[in-house]
Design an enzyme around this catalytic site. Structure first.
Site, PDB file in Angstrom:
ATOM      1  N   ASP A  76     -36.386   8.198   0.395  1.00  0.00           N
ATOM      2  CA  ASP A  76     -34.967   7.861   0.284  1.00  0.00           C
ATOM      3  C   ASP A  76     -34.282   7.993   1.645  1.00  0.00           C
ATOM      4  O   ASP A  76     -34.764   8.705   2.529  1.00  0.00           O
ATOM      5  CB  ASP A  76     -34.267   8.824  -0.690  1.00  0.00           C
ATOM      6  CG  ASP A  76     -34.799   8.690  -2.107  1.00  0.00           C
ATOM      7  OD1 ASP A  76     -35.360   7.629  -2.436  1.00  0.00           O
ATOM      8  OD2 ASP A  76     -34.648   9.667  -2.866  1.00  0.00           O
TER       9      ASP A  76
HETATM   10  N1  URA Z   1     -38.685  11.803  -4.433  1.00  0.00           N
HETATM   11  C1  URA Z   1     -37.371  11.577  -4.249  1.00  0.00           C
HETATM   12  O1  URA Z   1     -36.553  11.848  -5.105  1.00  0.00           O
HETATM   13  N2  URA Z   1     -37.001  11.037  -3.083  1.00  0.00           N
HETATM   14  C2  URA Z   1     -37.859  10.759  -2.080  1.00  0.00           C
HETATM   15  O2  URA Z   1     -37.447  10.304  -1.014  1.00  0.00           O
HETATM   16  C3  URA Z   1     -39.223  11.009  -2.299  1.00  0.00           C
HETATM   17  C4  URA Z   1     -39.617  11.531  -3.503  1.00  0.00           C
END
Ligand code: URA
Length: 234
Positions: free
Chosen positions: A103
């Site tokens: 993310d």
């Molecule tokens: N899980 C999440 O919630 N975000 C990420 O970036 C990676 C795994």
């Protein structure tokens, strides 16, 4: 391999432009000026230069990056900087794919590779490559084992999804370290939300046994060698 093909494949120039550069005398192979770019060269052992720039060739290229917060794991984005923009210009020429996106607000280890099979194998839950995350939650987590109970969260298409059982590596106050083998959209955040906790910071520490090189500052990256790649699947 033909010199003009190599240079156009690596996006240094189109074949037509390569012919022009060669006529101008600024392409060298092992310090010899090459006027005919249709010659065959050995991309691994020959030193090819356009002006002062040495042409970087890798049959396959795989990089580790310490993704910084604020970048998106996409090739193009109108609003935010992308991880590809953080790449050294010499790597931007390669057709790199990310093995498991993070993310925008997540930091840590990403692997980028030109090797489609490698990328697929890292992502595929069937290959049992666990990804380790350091998770900071708003509140102290006293029910970490609830993560191991079968649960239903939403995946990236808003479809119900039951994650494989995670491995709890450690838990201390607001800091938890867990391993999961898939990478569904927002998976860690959604799993913690399911057990009643808000994730306030998330970092990927490892993929398989390959750990983030902590000497890499945010956005820094390095080429992975065969020994590094083996660690992914150990
Ligand atoms: N899980 C999440 O919630 N975000 C990420 O970036 C990676 C795994």
């Amino acid at each position: 391999m033909r010199l003009d093909k190599l240079l156009s494949n690596l996006k240094y120039a189109t074949r037509k432009e390569v012919r022009k550069l060669a006529r101008e005398g600024i392409i060298t192979v092992n310090d010899k000026v090459i006027k005919d770019p249709s010659i065959h060269i050995d991309p691994i052992n020959d030193e090819i230069k356009i002006g002062h720039e040495t042409v970087l060739y890798h049959e396959t290229l795989t990089l580790m990056m310490n993704k910084r917060k604020g970048t998106v794991c996409a090739h193009n984005d109108d609003l935010h900087p992308t991880v590809f923009e953080d790449l050294d210009i010499k790597y931007q020429r390669f057709d790199l794919h990310i093995a498991g996106r993070l993310d925008k607000d997540t930091e840590g280890l990403i692997i980028m590779s030109t090797d489609g099979k490698l990328v697929h194998d890292i992502i595929s839950p069937k290959k049992d490559v666990y990804k380790t995350y350091e998770v900071f939650t708003k509140d102290v987590v006293e029910n970490i084992d609830d993560l191991k109970r079968p649960m239903e969260i939403l995946d990236g298409n808003n479809q119900p999804y039951t994650p494989f059982e995670p491995i709890i590596v450690s838990q201390d106050n607001q800091r938890s370290v867990i391993k999961i083998k898939e990478g569904k959209f927002h998976q860690v955040k959604r799993m913690f939300a399911h057990i009643g906790h808000e994730v306030i910071a998330l970092k990927r520490l490892a993929i398989g046994e390959l750990t983030l090189d902590e000497s890499l500052s945010p956005a820094a990256h390095k080429v992975l060698n065969d020994d590094d790649l083996k660690k992914i699947f150990q």
